[in-house]
Scaffold this motif. Structure first.
Motif, mmCIF file in Angstrom:
data_model
loop_
_atom_site.group_PDB
_atom_site.id
_atom_site.type_symbol
_atom_site.label_atom_id
_atom_site.label_comp_id
_atom_site.label_asym_id
_atom_site.label_seq_id
_atom_site.Cartn_x
_atom_site.Cartn_y
_atom_site.Cartn_z
ATOM 1 N N ALA A 156 0.833 -1.205 0.000
ATOM 2 C CA ALA A 156 0.000 0.000 0.000
ATOM 3 C C ALA A 156 0.869 1.256 0.000
ATOM 4 N N PHE A 157 1.987 1.211 0.706
ATOM 5 C CA PHE A 157 2.906 2.357 0.717
ATOM 6 C C PHE A 157 3.404 2.671 -0.693
ATOM 7 N N VAL A 158 3.856 1.648 -1.404
ATOM 8 C CA VAL A 158 4.354 1.849 -2.770
ATOM 9 C C VAL A 158 3.230 2.371 -3.672
ATOM 10 N N THR A 159 2.026 1.814 -3.502
ATOM 11 C CA THR A 159 0.883 2.252 -4.310
ATOM 12 C C THR A 159 0.558 3.713 -4.046
ATOM 13 N N ALA A 160 0.505 4.094 -2.762
ATOM 14 C CA ALA A 160 0.219 5.484 -2.411
ATOM 15 C C ALA A 160 1.283 6.426 -2.973
ATOM 16 N N PHE A 161 2.545 5.998 -2.898
ATOM 17 C CA PHE A 161 3.636 6.831 -3.411
ATOM 18 C C PHE A 161 3.447 7.113 -4.894
ATOM 19 N N PHE A 162 3.132 6.086 -5.673
ATOM 20 C CA PHE A 162 3.010 6.284 -7.119
ATOM 21 C C PHE A 162 1.729 7.038 -7.486
ATOM 22 N N ILE A 163 0.695 6.899 -6.684
ATOM 23 C CA ILE A 163 -0.512 7.708 -6.930
ATOM 24 C C ILE A 163 -0.203 9.179 -6.658
ATOM 25 N N TYR A 164 0.509 9.462 -5.575
ATOM 26 C CA TYR A 164 0.928 10.839 -5.306
ATOM 27 C C TYR A 164 1.818 11.366 -6.435
ATOM 28 N N LEU A 165 2.697 10.500 -6.943
ATOM 29 C CA LEU A 165 3.570 10.909 -8.049
ATOM 30 C C LEU A 165 2.744 11.251 -9.284
ATOM 31 N N LEU A 166 1.731 10.437 -9.582
ATOM 32 C CA LEU A 166 0.837 10.728 -10.698
ATOM 33 C C LEU A 166 0.071 12.022 -10.453
ATOM 34 N N ALA A 167 -0.359 12.224 -9.203
ATOM 35 C CA ALA A 167 -1.054 13.475 -8.859
ATOM 36 C C ALA A 167 -0.137 14.673 -9.060
ATOM 37 N N LEU A 168 1.147 14.514 -8.742
ATOM 38 C CA LEU A 168 2.111 15.599 -8.964
ATOM 39 C C LEU A 168 2.232 15.915 -10.451
ATOM 40 N N ILE A 169 2.315 14.886 -11.283
ATOM 41 C CA ILE A 169 2.418 15.107 -12.733
ATOM 42 C C ILE A 169 1.182 15.834 -13.257
ATOM 43 N N VAL A 170 -0.001 15.374 -12.832
ATOM 44 C CA VAL A 170 -1.246 16.020 -13.275
ATOM 45 C C VAL A 170 -1.327 17.452 -12.761
ATOM 46 N N SER A 171 -0.919 17.667 -11.505
ATOM 47 C CA SER A 171 -0.975 19.018 -10.937
ATOM 48 C C SER A 171 0.010 19.956 -11.632
ATOM 49 N N LEU A 172 1.152 19.431 -12.074
ATOM 50 C CA LEU A 172 2.092 20.251 -12.848
ATOM 51 C C LEU A 172 1.488 20.629 -14.198
ATOM 52 N N PHE A 173 0.792 19.688 -14.824
ATOM 53 C CA PHE A 173 0.099 19.970 -16.083
ATOM 54 C C PHE A 173 -0.949 21.057 -15.860
ATOM 55 N N HIS A 174 -1.690 20.935 -14.762
ATOM 56 C CA HIS A 174 -2.679 21.965 -14.398
ATOM 57 C C HIS A 174 -2.006 23.310 -14.174
ATOM 58 N N TYR A 175 -0.867 23.301 -13.510
ATOM 59 C CA TYR A 175 -0.114 24.517 -13.220
ATOM 60 C C TYR A 175 0.291 25.222 -14.519
ATOM 61 N N ILE A 176 0.778 24.428 -15.484
ATOM 62 C CA ILE A 176 1.196 24.990 -16.778
ATOM 63 C C ILE A 176 -0.008 25.536 -17.540
ATOM 64 N N LYS A 177 -1.122 24.818 -17.508
ATOM 65 C CA LYS A 177 -2.328 25.270 -18.191
ATOM 66 C C LYS A 177 -2.824 26.603 -17.619
ATOM 67 N N VAL A 178 -2.835 26.699 -16.298
ATOM 68 C CA VAL A 178 -3.266 27.942 -15.651
ATOM 69 C C VAL A 178 -2.335 29.082 -16.031
ATOM 70 N N SER A 179 -1.047 28.818 -16.060
ATOM 71 C CA SER A 179 -0.079 29.837 -16.454
ATOM 72 C C SER A 179 -0.343 30.315 -17.881
#
Length: 353
Positions: A14-37
């Motif tokens: 579960a730890f590894v799964t949570a880590f990679f979901i957070y990593l995916l969330a970071l990638i998506v949030s960076l995409f959102h950040y660029i779009k907003v910019s």
């Protein structure tokens, strides 16, 4: 009590799964950040061109008379046409609105991924505790699991507002760094706790300090972003760092987030220190002994109190107060790692089973 290796294995998965979901969330949030910019850039450029056109038309209307007016008018029509073409090359108001809606949807995806990661993160902690038949605070790996879990919950609650979701990359990055370090360098097998921790005060004290510290991390990050925004004011960003900071909310909003979360941090973290003193009296026969961890925890609490006092004092409501909050964050991180791992004291067992 023997350790349930099956549950311990599920916790690690579960730890590894949570880590990679957070990593995916970071990638998506960076995409959102660029779009907003991009939306902000397009909107500002369009507003600038419209203002220039309006100014040019006013100058032309007031210039000369008779033939001169006709000539000026003809030049204006040509110049205005050039500027209109430039403005037309940019998205119109409806297109900008649609781009903003798409960016918001991406931000919503990031928020959903974060909540999914939090659910699995909490499952990691619960399974770890069940596997050893105790509360999962027995070593530094577990403590980092708990602190980052509370920090993510606090941030997810604060960032429910749509316009604040651009702050996710700034929170997810340090959380992932902490989880990566905790899961690699500080990982420890599930095992019973040392005798010193076998007390009913153990979960009460550590959980309270963890909640206060987790909210304090969110407050400190908000103050860091506030200082960045003060350096690069909204609408007047310059250079590379200006482009990086552009999507962030205004300095006033960031300061408000830091202040409100610090208001919650101070009493909870302070209560955790007091509960630790009560436990110390029961375990060691004294309330306070200036142990390194006790001392640095107390200093951290004083810094949060100083930040709130400075924030409410005229002349200190700007970067001066924010720097105190950032110092409190740095002190907490120092206490988490250096004091637990390097300094020898009565709390040295925090890094060991």
């Amino acid at each position: 009590m023997p350790v349930n290796q099956t549950l311990a294995s599920f916790s690690d998965t579960a730890f590894v799964t949570a880590f990679f979901i957070y990593l995916l969330a970071l990638i998506v949030s960076l995409f959102h950040y660029i779009k907003v910019s991009g939306v902000i850039d397009a909107r500002r450029e369009r507003e600038r061109l419209v203002e220039e056109e309006s100014g040019q038309e006013l100058v032309s209307v007031g210039a000369g008379s008779g033939a001169d007016v006709a000539t000026a008018g003809g030049d204006t029509a040509t110049g205005g046409g050039v500027r209109s073409d430039a403005a037309a090359a940019l998205p119109d108001a409806d297109s900008l609105h649609e781009r903003e809606r798409r960016a918001d949807r991406i931000g919503g995806m990031a928020q959903s991924l974060v909540w999914l990661g939090i659910i699995i993160h909490v499952a990691t902690i619960v399974l770890r505790g069940l596997s050893a038949g105790r509360f999962p605070f027995g070593n530094l790996y577990e403590y980092i699991l708990v602190v980052t879990g509370f920090a993510m919950i606090a941030a997810a609650i604060v960032f429910q507002r749509r316009e604040w979701r651009v702050m996710w990359p700034w929170v997810l990055t340090p959380m992932l760094a902490l989880l990566f370090y905790g899961g690699t360098e500080l990982y420890a097998e599930a095992a019973p706790v040392v005798p010193a921790l076998q007390s009913y005060w153990f979960p009460i004290h550590v959980s309270t300090v963890s909640i206060g510290g987790a909210i304090g991390i969110v407050s400190g990050i908000a103050s860091l972003l506030y200082l960045l925004r003060m350096w690069q004011p909204k609408g007047r960003e310059r250079g590379f760092f200006g482009a990086v900071v552009r999507p962030l909310p205004s300095a006033k909003v960031l300061d408000g987030v830091a202040y409100k979360t610090a208001i919650v941090t101070l009493p909870i973290f302070g209560l955790g220190v007091v509960l630790g003193a009560i436990w110390a009296e029961a375990a060691w026969g004294r309330f306070w002994g200036w142990d390194p961890k006790e001392t640095v925890s107390f200093i951290t609490w004083i810094l949060y109190a100083a930040y709130l006092h400075a924030r409410a004092t005229a002349g200190w409501r700007d970067a001066k107060a924010a720097w105190i909050n950032v110092l409190a964050l740095a002190t907490m991180i120092f206490n988490l790692f250096f004091i637990n791992i390097v300094i020898s004291g009565l709390h040295s067992y925090a890094g060991l089973n």
